[in-house]
Design an enzyme around this catalytic site. Sequence first.
Site, mmCIF file in Angstrom:
data_model
loop_
_atom_site.group_PDB
_atom_site.id
_atom_site.type_symbol
_atom_site.label_atom_id
_atom_site.label_comp_id
_atom_site.label_asym_id
_atom_site.label_seq_id
_atom_site.Cartn_x
_atom_site.Cartn_y
_atom_site.Cartn_z
ATOM 1 N N GLU A 206 38.263 32.880 -6.964
ATOM 2 C CA GLU A 206 37.460 33.358 -8.096
ATOM 3 C C GLU A 206 36.720 34.645 -7.775
ATOM 4 O O GLU A 206 35.978 35.158 -8.608
ATOM 5 C CB GLU A 206 36.464 32.280 -8.532
ATOM 6 C CG GLU A 206 37.120 31.025 -9.089
ATOM 7 C CD GLU A 206 38.046 31.337 -10.265
ATOM 8 O OE1 GLU A 206 37.645 32.124 -11.141
ATOM 9 O OE2 GLU A 206 39.169 30.803 -10.300
ATOM 10 N N GLU A 222 33.003 35.176 -3.136
ATOM 11 C CA GLU A 222 33.439 34.113 -4.039
ATOM 12 C C GLU A 222 33.044 34.403 -5.483
ATOM 13 O O GLU A 222 33.338 33.612 -6.370
ATOM 14 C CB GLU A 222 32.840 32.776 -3.605
ATOM 15 C CG GLU A 222 33.327 32.314 -2.248
ATOM 16 C CD GLU A 222 32.806 30.935 -1.892
ATOM 17 O OE1 GLU A 222 31.886 30.867 -1.065
ATOM 18 O OE2 GLU A 222 33.304 29.954 -2.460
ATOM 19 N N GLU A 280 18.691 32.389 -4.833
ATOM 20 C CA GLU A 280 18.991 31.011 -5.192
ATOM 21 C C GLU A 280 20.095 30.921 -6.237
ATOM 22 O O GLU A 280 20.221 31.789 -7.104
ATOM 23 C CB GLU A 280 17.709 30.366 -5.723
ATOM 24 C CG GLU A 280 17.837 28.917 -6.112
ATOM 25 C CD GLU A 280 16.541 28.395 -6.705
ATOM 26 O OE1 GLU A 280 15.881 27.584 -6.053
ATOM 27 O OE2 GLU A 280 16.206 28.831 -7.821
ATOM 28 N N GLY A 288 13.868 44.927 -13.607
ATOM 29 C CA GLY A 288 12.598 44.706 -14.294
ATOM 30 C C GLY A 288 12.098 43.278 -14.263
ATOM 31 O O GLY A 288 11.058 42.970 -14.869
ATOM 32 N N ASN A 320 10.948 28.810 -9.912
ATOM 33 C CA ASN A 320 10.099 27.619 -9.905
ATOM 34 C C ASN A 320 10.644 26.622 -10.926
ATOM 35 O O ASN A 320 10.781 26.938 -12.110
ATOM 36 C CB ASN A 320 8.660 28.014 -10.245
ATOM 37 C CG ASN A 320 7.694 26.845 -10.078
ATOM 38 O OD1 ASN A 320 7.799 25.841 -10.765
ATOM 39 N ND2 ASN A 320 6.748 27.001 -9.163
#
Length: 345
Positions: A206, A222, A280, A288, A320
């Site tokens: 991919e 990947e 993450e 921005g 978060n």
Amino acid sequence: MTTQLFSLAIGVGTQNQQGQWLEIFYPQPLLNPPAALAEAIAGPLGHAGGNHSYKLDACQLASLAEAVQAAGYKAEAELLQRLSHSAKPLVATLLENDAAPTSTPEAYLKLHLLSHRLVKPHGLNLSGIFPLLPNVAWTSEGAIDLGELPDRQLEARINGRLLEVFSVDKFPKMTDYVVPSGVRLADSARIRLGAYVGEGTTVMHEGFINFNAGTAGPGMIEGRVSAGVFVGKGSDLGGGCSTMGTLSGGGNIVISVGEGCLIGANAGIGIPLGDRNIVESGLYITAGTKVALLDEQNQLVKVLKARELAGQPDLLFRRNSQSGAVECKSNKTAIELNEALHAHN
């Protein structure tokens, strides 16, 4: 007068019925070729300077081979002799400087320079390249002008053949022109000509690398590496440079990725990353994006825009799970990082 060239290549290509170039294969493009070799080719062509392409016939190419042989370049002369037997159209492209390309042969030469690892992404002037690359059908019988495709398909069927169309695009796949050494490409159709694929790079099924983009290697790709992005060296083990999300560049924007970075699945960046950064999974960071800078106790130090963290090493970007805010932690203390950013600005 000594002939100095920025780049030089002799190629074999495809033209449509109107004599327009569809694509060119340059087996041995040269960057800053020796002056003697440049003169041996420029002289017989009557090249008086500037950036030009010359359509050749077999006799002209044989004459060029003799001139190159006389100049002492045996291997280059042998290549020209082989090309002189081509049944396809031949072209010589001579670039005196790195100006914006003005023809399809010039555009293809610059894409070859990138995929041959002679120049890194954003190291060439590619301004205005898109109109110079015709949109063609890439088929089992090579490049075909879209206007001529229906007749070719019918002709193939009448003669008991299937003309398979792999794609309709301005860019061909890189591996039809060059396969760089030391790479693994699970699906070669996902790497365009003009991509820079460094030694030790693995591109999974991919993964995608656009033109004027790539990786220094070694590393694992990947996800999508778009135009303007260059991924630094890393290691597949111990936090190597692995991209599973999207790295977005384009225009005059250069998105560099430092060594040992990890960009998680379905994540993406619109800013350069320093060494050993982690983004993450699922997090997309634009220039921005408001980012909350946290200290070791996860207390807020400052809210700033992501562009202010561009190029800084040892950062972890995360979202978060309760507030949805984008946060950043560092191996440095947040106070030290804030002070360093303030001093830099």
